[in-house]
Motif scaffolding. Sequence first.
Motif, short mmCIF file in Angstrom:
data_model
loop_
_atom_site.label_atom_id
_atom_site.label_comp_id
_atom_site.label_asym_id
_atom_site.label_seq_id
_atom_site.Cartn_x
_atom_site.Cartn_y
_atom_site.Cartn_z
N ILE A 85 0.87 -1.18 0.00
CA ILE A 85 0.00 0.00 0.00
C ILE A 85 0.90 1.23 0.00
CG2 ILE A 85 -1.67 1.36 1.30
CD1 ILE A 85 -2.81 -1.16 2.44
N ASP A 86 0.65 2.15 -0.92
CA ASP A 86 1.40 3.40 -0.99
C ASP A 86 0.75 4.41 -0.06
OD1 ASP A 86 2.57 5.81 -1.58
OD2 ASP A 86 2.10 5.78 -3.71
N GLU B 162 -7.75 3.69 6.45
CA GLU B 162 -8.83 4.16 7.33
C GLU B 162 -9.42 5.48 6.85
OE1 GLU B 162 -5.85 2.99 8.53
OE2 GLU B 162 -6.73 1.08 9.09
N ASN B 163 -8.58 6.34 6.28
CA ASN B 163 -9.07 7.62 5.77
C ASN B 163 -9.61 7.51 4.34
OD1 ASN B 163 -8.50 8.99 8.14
ND2 ASN B 163 -6.45 9.54 7.49
N GLY B 164 -9.42 6.35 3.72
CA GLY B 164 -9.95 6.13 2.37
C GLY B 164 -9.28 6.98 1.31
N ASN B 165 -8.04 7.41 1.55
CA ASN B 165 -7.39 8.31 0.60
C ASN B 165 -6.08 7.75 0.02
OD1 ASN B 165 -5.92 8.48 2.96
ND2 ASN B 165 -5.90 10.71 3.06
N VAL B 166 -5.93 6.44 0.08
CA VAL B 166 -4.77 5.79 -0.53
C VAL B 166 -4.90 5.91 -2.05
CG1 VAL B 166 -3.63 3.55 -0.88
CG2 VAL B 166 -4.45 4.20 1.39
N LEU C 181 2.66 -5.02 -9.59
CA LEU C 181 1.34 -4.93 -10.22
C LEU C 181 0.64 -3.80 -9.47
CD1 LEU C 181 -0.67 -6.09 -12.28
CD2 LEU C 181 -1.58 -7.50 -10.43
N VAL C 182 0.28 -2.75 -10.19
CA VAL C 182 -0.20 -1.52 -9.55
C VAL C 182 -1.70 -1.33 -9.76
CG1 VAL C 182 0.02 1.00 -9.54
CG2 VAL C 182 2.05 -0.43 -9.87
N PHE C 183 -2.38 -1.07 -8.65
CA PHE C 183 -3.78 -0.66 -8.67
C PHE C 183 -3.77 0.84 -8.41
CE2 PHE C 183 -4.38 -5.03 -8.37
CZ PHE C 183 -5.71 -5.40 -8.31
#
Length: 152
Positions: A47-48, A66-70, A96-98
């Motif tokens: 996770i970035d 938790e903040n939903g801003n990844v 592999l990037v999302f």
Amino acid sequence: MSQYPTRDKQSIQQLYNTILPALAEQIHQSIAPVLPMFDNFTLERVIDTWTRDPSAADTSEVVSVENGNVQQLGLRLRLEGFQKPGVEAFNLAKDLVFKLEYSSYTVGPDKNNVWLEKPYLERWEKTELEDVAGKWSEELVEELTQRLQKLI
């Protein structure tokens, strides 16, 4: 209010806890013939938490699930210690990037190449998992082949 889910804690957790493990399993099956060529391998979820949303008004907010801003998450493979007599040992790494947008996300080998785009919380079909894992594995084998051609 939009009828489609947006990037939030729930949608990021669904990707991280459900989709990434399913993709990792497909990828592991696809690359199984390559693994014995190396001393060690790791395939992990990442996770970035460094990249901020450029359109966010509050730049002091911590980037987190938790903040939903990844902005990005994905898989990272490391193959270490290629074993072949007469060839110097080397390592390979592949991601592999999302890339997480507001109402959908893209999947690809990096943030500039897109293999698949999906709205959040939409179920992945088995063929989609197989296609993405297959493309990714083909690219890995191509990178390995190119690396070996340079060394031999």
